[in-house]
Design a protein around this motif. Structure first.
Motif, PDB file in Angstrom:
ATOM      1  N   ILE A  12       0.833  -1.211   0.000  1.00 14.98           N
ATOM      2  CA  ILE A  12       0.000   0.000   0.000  1.00 14.98           C
ATOM      3  C   ILE A  12       0.866   1.260   0.000  1.00 14.98           C
ATOM      4  N   ASN A  13       2.011   1.218   0.692  1.00 11.36           N
ATOM      5  CA  ASN A  13       2.801   2.444   0.788  1.00 11.36           C
ATOM      6  C   ASN A  13       3.469   2.790  -0.540  1.00 11.36           C
ATOM      7  N   GLY A  14       4.069   1.785  -1.195  1.00 12.91           N
ATOM      8  CA  GLY A  14       4.684   2.045  -2.498  1.00 12.91           C
ATOM      9  C   GLY A  14       3.647   2.528  -3.502  1.00 12.91           C
ATOM     10  N   VAL A  31       8.458  -1.165  -8.912  1.00 13.20           N
ATOM     11  CA  VAL A  31       8.732  -2.598  -9.095  1.00 13.20           C
ATOM     12  C   VAL A  31       8.315  -3.361  -7.845  1.00 13.20           C
ATOM     13  N   GLU A  32       7.677  -4.490  -8.077  1.00 19.10           N
ATOM     14  CA  GLU A  32       7.216  -5.357  -6.993  1.00 19.10           C
ATOM     15  C   GLU A  32       7.684  -6.771  -7.311  1.00 19.10           C
ATOM     16  N   LYS A  33       8.397  -7.381  -6.372  1.00 16.32           N
ATOM     17  CA  LYS A  33       9.008  -8.688  -6.667  1.00 16.32           C
ATOM     18  C   LYS A  33       7.966  -9.790  -6.802  1.00 16.32           C
ATOM     19  N   HIS A  39       1.977  -9.235   0.328  1.00 21.36           N
ATOM     20  CA  HIS A  39       2.518  -9.501   1.670  1.00 21.36           C
ATOM     21  C   HIS A  39       1.687  -8.760   2.727  1.00 21.36           C
ATOM     22  N   THR A  40       2.314  -7.849   3.478  1.00 26.39           N
ATOM     23  CA  THR A  40       1.597  -7.259   4.617  1.00 26.39           C
ATOM     24  C   THR A  40       0.280  -6.600   4.199  1.00 26.39           C
ATOM     25  N   SER A  41       0.260  -6.003   3.000  1.00 25.81           N
ATOM     26  CA  SER A  41      -0.909  -5.199   2.623  1.00 25.81           C
ATOM     27  C   SER A  41      -2.137  -6.030   2.245  1.00 25.81           C
ATOM     28  N   SER A  42      -2.032  -7.364   2.296  1.00 26.31           N
ATOM     29  CA  SER A  42      -3.262  -8.154   2.182  1.00 26.31           C
ATOM     30  C   SER A  42      -3.466  -8.984   3.439  1.00 26.31           C
ATOM     31  N   SER A  44      -3.678  -7.671   6.684  1.00 25.22           N
ATOM     32  CA  SER A  44      -4.022  -6.836   7.836  1.00 25.22           C
ATOM     33  C   SER A  44      -5.364  -7.280   8.431  1.00 25.22           C
ATOM     34  N   THR A  45      -5.786  -6.606   9.496  1.00 22.67           N
ATOM     35  CA  THR A  45      -7.119  -6.876  10.066  1.00 22.67           C
ATOM     36  C   THR A  45      -8.190  -6.205   9.206  1.00 22.67           C
ATOM     37  N   LYS A  46      -7.784  -5.389   8.287  1.00 15.51           N
ATOM     38  CA  LYS A  46      -8.635  -4.751   7.276  1.00 15.51           C
ATOM     39  C   LYS A  46      -9.532  -3.671   7.899  1.00 15.51           C
ATOM     40  N   LEU A  47      -8.953  -2.921   8.818  1.00 16.78           N
ATOM     41  CA  LEU A  47      -9.714  -1.836   9.435  1.00 16.78           C
ATOM     42  C   LEU A  47      -9.140  -0.496   9.016  1.00 16.78           C
ATOM     43  N   ILE A  48     -10.035   0.406   8.657  1.00 17.75           N
ATOM     44  CA  ILE A  48      -9.650   1.804   8.483  1.00 17.75           C
ATOM     45  C   ILE A  48     -10.065   2.446   9.792  1.00 17.75           C
ATOM     46  N   ALA A 172      11.917  -7.768  -9.296  1.00 17.19           N
ATOM     47  CA  ALA A 172      12.622  -7.328  -8.082  1.00 17.19           C
ATOM     48  C   ALA A 172      13.754  -6.376  -8.432  1.00 17.19           C
ATOM     49  N   LEU A 173      14.036  -5.478  -7.520  1.00 13.06           N
ATOM     50  CA  LEU A 173      15.285  -4.716  -7.633  1.00 13.06           C
ATOM     51  C   LEU A 173      16.389  -5.655  -7.150  1.00 13.06           C
ATOM     52  N   THR A 174      17.428  -5.844  -7.964  1.00 15.64           N
ATOM     53  CA  THR A 174      18.489  -6.758  -7.529  1.00 15.64           C
ATOM     54  C   THR A 174      19.760  -6.003  -7.127  1.00 15.64           C
ATOM     55  N   GLY A 344       7.582   1.661   8.805  1.00 13.26           N
ATOM     56  CA  GLY A 344       6.303   1.530   9.511  1.00 13.26           C
ATOM     57  C   GLY A 344       5.117   1.958   8.668  1.00 13.26           C
ATOM     58  N   GLY A 345       4.028   2.314   9.354  1.00 14.08           N
ATOM     59  CA  GLY A 345       2.829   2.781   8.656  1.00 14.08           C
ATOM     60  C   GLY A 345       1.640   1.868   8.868  1.00 14.08           C
ATOM     61  N   LYS A 346       0.519   2.317   8.329  1.00  7.39           N
ATOM     62  CA  LYS A 346      -0.749   1.590   8.441  1.00  7.39           C
ATOM     63  C   LYS A 346      -1.481   1.697   7.111  1.00  7.39           C
ATOM     64  N   ILE A 347      -2.361   0.777   6.832  1.00  6.17           N
ATOM     65  CA  ILE A 347      -3.202   0.896   5.643  1.00  6.17           C
ATOM     66  C   ILE A 347      -3.923   2.256   5.708  1.00  6.17           C
ATOM     67  N   THR A 348      -4.426   2.573   6.898  1.00  2.00           N
ATOM     68  CA  THR A 348      -5.252   3.776   7.093  1.00  2.00           C
ATOM     69  C   THR A 348      -4.516   5.057   6.725  1.00  2.00           C
ATOM     70  N   THR A 349      -3.209   5.102   7.017  1.00  2.03           N
ATOM     71  CA  THR A 349      -2.493   6.368   6.817  1.00  2.03           C
ATOM     72  C   THR A 349      -1.629   6.353   5.547  1.00  2.03           C
TER      73      THR A 349
HETATM   74  C1  LIG Z   1      -1.584  -8.596  11.299  1.00  2.14           C
HETATM   75  C2  LIG Z   1      -1.641  -7.187  10.826  1.00  2.14           C
HETATM   76  C3  LIG Z   1      -2.798  -6.449  11.020  1.00  2.14           C
HETATM   77  C4  LIG Z   1      -2.857  -5.139  10.553  1.00  2.14           C
HETATM   78  N1  LIG Z   1      -4.040  -4.473  10.650  1.00  2.14           N
HETATM   79  C5  LIG Z   1      -4.150  -3.232  10.161  1.00  2.14           C
HETATM   80  C6  LIG Z   1      -5.410  -2.584  10.172  1.00  2.14           C
HETATM   81  O1  LIG Z   1      -6.427  -3.161  10.555  1.00  2.14           O
HETATM   82  N2  LIG Z   1      -5.467  -1.319   9.688  1.00  2.14           N
HETATM   83  C7  LIG Z   1      -4.366  -0.668   9.219  1.00  2.14           C
HETATM   84  O2  LIG Z   1      -4.504   0.502   8.847  1.00  2.14           O
HETATM   85  N3  LIG Z   1      -3.150  -1.266   9.155  1.00  2.14           N
HETATM   86  C8  LIG Z   1      -3.034  -2.545   9.611  1.00  2.14           C
HETATM   87  N4  LIG Z   1      -1.835  -3.198   9.527  1.00  2.14           N
HETATM   88  C9  LIG Z   1      -0.658  -2.494   8.993  1.00  2.14           C
HETATM   89  C10 LIG Z   1      -0.597  -2.543   7.465  1.00  2.14           C
HETATM   90  O3  LIG Z   1      -0.980  -3.797   6.972  1.00  2.14           O
HETATM   91  C11 LIG Z   1       0.825  -2.214   7.012  1.00  2.14           C
HETATM   92  O4  LIG Z   1       1.228  -0.992   7.574  1.00  2.14           O
HETATM   93  C12 LIG Z   1       0.942  -2.050   5.506  1.00  2.14           C
HETATM   94  O5  LIG Z   1       0.338  -3.113   4.820  1.00  2.14           O
HETATM   95  C13 LIG Z   1       2.421  -1.942   5.124  1.00  2.14           C
HETATM   96  O6  LIG Z   1       2.496  -1.770   3.733  1.00  2.14           O
HETATM   97  P1  LIG Z   1       3.901  -1.692   3.007  1.00  2.14           P
HETATM   98  O7  LIG Z   1       3.615  -1.242   1.639  1.00  2.14           O
HETATM   99  O8  LIG Z   1       4.854  -0.882   3.822  1.00  2.14           O
HETATM  100  O9  LIG Z   1       4.484  -3.195   3.085  1.00  2.14           O
HETATM  101  P2  LIG Z   1       4.127  -4.518   2.190  1.00  2.14           P
HETATM  102  O10 LIG Z   1       2.673  -4.642   1.954  1.00  2.14           O
HETATM  103  O11 LIG Z   1       4.786  -5.679   2.853  1.00  2.14           O
HETATM  104  O12 LIG Z   1       4.826  -4.200   0.830  1.00  2.14           O
HETATM  105  C14 LIG Z   1       6.230  -4.246   0.636  1.00  2.14           C
HETATM  106  C15 LIG Z   1       6.475  -4.904  -0.712  1.00  2.14           C
HETATM  107  O13 LIG Z   1       7.839  -4.777  -1.084  1.00  2.14           O
HETATM  108  C16 LIG Z   1       8.154  -5.871  -1.919  1.00  2.14           C
HETATM  109  N5  LIG Z   1       9.601  -6.021  -2.039  1.00  2.14           N
HETATM  110  C17 LIG Z   1      10.478  -6.365  -1.069  1.00  2.14           C
HETATM  111  N6  LIG Z   1      11.738  -6.401  -1.568  1.00  2.14           N
HETATM  112  C18 LIG Z   1      11.661  -6.074  -2.889  1.00  2.14           C
HETATM  113  C19 LIG Z   1      12.621  -5.943  -3.949  1.00  2.14           C
HETATM  114  N7  LIG Z   1      13.921  -6.159  -3.755  1.00  2.14           N
HETATM  115  N8  LIG Z   1      12.177  -5.601  -5.192  1.00  2.14           N
HETATM  116  C20 LIG Z   1      10.840  -5.378  -5.425  1.00  2.14           C
HETATM  117  N9  LIG Z   1       9.904  -5.495  -4.443  1.00  2.14           N
HETATM  118  C21 LIG Z   1      10.296  -5.827  -3.197  1.00  2.14           C
HETATM  119  C22 LIG Z   1       7.485  -7.041  -1.200  1.00  2.14           C
HETATM  120  O14 LIG Z   1       7.275  -8.148  -2.069  1.00  2.14           O
HETATM  121  C23 LIG Z   1       6.189  -6.406  -0.689  1.00  2.14           C
HETATM  122  O15 LIG Z   1       5.083  -6.696  -1.526  1.00  2.14           O
HETATM  123  C24 LIG Z   1      -1.735  -4.533   9.948  1.00  2.14           C
HETATM  124  C25 LIG Z   1      -0.567  -5.287   9.760  1.00  2.14           C
HETATM  125  C26 LIG Z   1      -0.538  -6.612  10.168  1.00  2.14           C
HETATM  126  C27 LIG Z   1       0.676  -7.428   9.905  1.00  2.14           C
END
Ligand SMILES: Cc1cc2nc3c(=O)[nH]c(=O)nc-3n(C[C@H](O)[C@H](O)[C@H](O)COP(=O)(O)OP(=O)(O)OC[C@H]3O[C@@H](n4cnc5c(N)ncnc54)[C@H](O)[C@@H]3O)c2cc1C
Length: 486
Positions: A12-14, A31-33, A39-42, A44-48, A172-174, A344-349
């Motif tokens: 979600i952050n990228g 780029v997404e590997k 990963h984390t962004s699917s 979550s508890t899925k709450l905003i 992926a970025l290598t 860090g971060g959250k889906i919400t923010t």
């Molecule tokens: C159990 C749990 C419950 C949560 N509940 C909530 C909630 O209810 N509400 C809320 O707001 N937030 C919640 N969160 C937080 C939220 O899910 C995360 O903050 C958010 O998904 C983080 O997103 P991200 O993009 O930083 O990370 P990710 O979603 O992990 O994305 C990072 C991506 O980088 C990719 N990557 C890594 N290395 C490389 C590379 N070399 N080249 C290319 N790609 C690469 C990975 O494949 C991955 O897809 C929860 C988190 C968890 C774990």
């Protein structure tokens, strides 16, 4: 060509940063590997939500920002985000009544003029809320929202792509080296690309990507696993429960796909992102939390599905994993070639994080900012409210049937009018592949949403994974392998 920014990570952050950058006219490659939101962004508890419990750690700024984002996101994507009532049963042994009441009062206050109702005490008339509860039937009701996290991520990527961003999944970025003009990066598909700035939005892989970039180490990260279990629906109604645990943690019980209840989460420190697998101890913990609260008892054999994710949290020195801050931190290393790292971060923010990240990048790149996503609908979200959108869809496409109309309206919002533009009966949607998924929808996912594998389709772009059999998986796989028409 030299991109203005190369973003590593399609969570979600990228995707939020890519959207904000494309909106401001920057040339972007993300780029997404693996798959977007795989990963984390699917997981979550899925709450905003503002995060009621963060008030206990005095994170007023985070709660305030998250509650304001909740309002913006509900407007931007009414199809993906729906208001939800949360019932908080009282447990005097964990927190005194006055403390919870004061917390909710503050939560309402920090939310400002929200469209959601204010919190209140549970009443005698709240039979629907009270009936499933075994123990204490006093407590509170407040409102937050539920989101399809993977589709919200996807919506950000689709919007970014519609504004010109290039999104490369399974890439992926290598490696990357600094040049006089910025960066030269090597990708797993063999390409070498140039960019003025890099964004490390790799979630729990941030430290590994930072090592590849030889970037300044920012704040430490703590990897904390969180898991969920899914059981048959434990109670009637579309509300959730927030259950206080004897260890002072909280566990949510949330309606899941009409027929189920999802229960989570846990907080387990881990060493690597690959440890995102639920443990038997976590399953036992979540079952115990549920059984303490509800009349309907569950056993290990009742668990129908599980999911786990690894949070990458900014290390603020907290003693316990549950109290580590959920706020984000952005660090720019501008040693000739700028790299912005997301901690860090959250889906919400995430949307706000995207805006913040772009402001910082624009500063170091010397680019002016012309726009912001604050009031911009996400693809499919240009509807006043979900109910009126659903009734328009039902009127126009009666052949969808009630369940499918609702599922597709939630997934695609107003984009459904494009998808079904030339369809006038169910045959026009192509073969039913299983669970109500038809060829037209699968092609949409493949051609417009980067779906490549069965899991991309069944667990992220739809939640039909529990509704289809192996034969359906094979049909989906075969169709995904067909060459695209575009
Ligand atoms: C159990 C749990 C419950 C949560 N509940 C909530 C909630 O209810 N509400 C809320 O707001 N937030 C919640 N969160 C937080 C939220 O899910 C995360 O903050 C958010 O998904 C983080 O997103 P991200 O993009 O930083 O990370 P990710 O979603 O992990 O994305 C990072 C991506 O980088 C990719 N990557 C890594 N290395 C490389 C590379 N070399 N080249 C290319 N790609 C690469 C990975 O494949 C991955 O897809 C929860 C988190 C968890 C774990």
């Amino acid at each position: 060509m030299t991109y203005d920014i190369l973003i590593i990570g399609g969570g979600i952050n990228g995707c939020a940063i890519a959207r904000e950058a494309a909106l401001n006219g920057l040339s972007v490659l993300l780029v997404e590997k693996d798959d977007l939101a795989s990963h984390t962004s699917s997981a979550s508890t899925k709450l905003i939500h503002g995060g009621l419990r963060y008030l206990e750690s005095y994170e007023f700024r985070l709660v305030h920002e998250a509650l304001h984002e909740r309002e913006r996101l509900m407007r931007a994507a009414p199809h993906l985000i729906r208001p939800m009532k949360f019932v908080l049963p009282h447990d005097n042994a964990v927190r005194p009544w006055w403390m919870v009441r004061a917390g909710l009062f503050l939560y309402d206050l920090l939310g400002g003029r929200s469209s959601l109702p204010k919190s209140r005490g549970l009443r005698d008339g709240d039979a629907l809320y009270r009936a499933p509860l075994r123990g204490e039937k006093r407590g509170f009701v407040y409102a937050d929202a539920w989101v399809d996290d993977a589709r919200l991520t996807l919506a950000m990527a689709v919007d970014a792509a519609q504004m010109g961003a290039q999104i490369a999944t399974r890439t992926a970025l290598t490696s990357a080296t600094r040049t006089l003009k910025g960066w030269r990066a090597t990708l797993s598909d063999g390409r070498s690309v140039e960019a003025r700035a890099l964004v490390n939005a790799a979630g729990p892989w941030v430290p590994r990507v930072a090592t590849l970039l030889d970037a300044e180490p920012g704040p430490g990260l703590r990897l904390v696993k969180g898991s969920h279990i899914v059981v048959d629906r434990l109670y009637d109604g579309e509300h959730a429960y927030i259950l206080q645990q004897p260890d002072r943690r909280i566990v949510f019980a949330v309606p899941w796909l009409h027929r189920y209840t999802a229960i989570g989460t846990t907080d387990v420190p881990v060493d690597t992102p690959e440890q995102a697998v639920i443990g038997e101890d976590e399953i036992a913990y979540l079952i115990a939390a549920s059984n303490r609260a509800f009349f309907t008892q569950v056993a290990r054999s009742d668990v129908r599905h599980v999911w786990s994710g690894v949070r990458a949290l900014v290390d603020d020195g907290a003693d316990e994993a549950r109290t580590v801050t959920r706020d984000y931190s952005l660090v720019i290393d501008d040693d000739g070639a700028p790299v912005l790292t997301v901690y860090g971060g959250k889906i919400t923010t995430a949307r706000a994080l995207g805006e913040d990240a772009l402001r910082r990048l624009a500063e170091v790149l010397g680019l002016p900012l012309s726009d912001s996503s604050r009031n911009r609908p996400l693809p499919g979200g240009d509807a006043t409210d979900f109910e009126s959108l659903l009734s328009r869809i039902r009127d126009r496409y009666p052949f969808l049937g009630a369940m499918r109309a609702e599922r597709m309206a939630h997934a695609y919002g107003t984009q459904l009018f494009d998808m079904l533009d030339r369809v006038s009966n169910v045959a026009g949607m192509g073969t039913d592949l299983g669970g109500g998924l038809t060829e037209i929808e699968l092609r949409w996912m493949r051609d417009r949403e980067w779906a490549r594998t069965v899991d991309d389709v069944l667990w992220r772009r739809s939640k039909l994974g529990m509704a289809v059999d192996d034969a359906a998986r094979e049909r989906i796989n075969a169709l995904l392998a067909e060459p695209t028409q575009a």
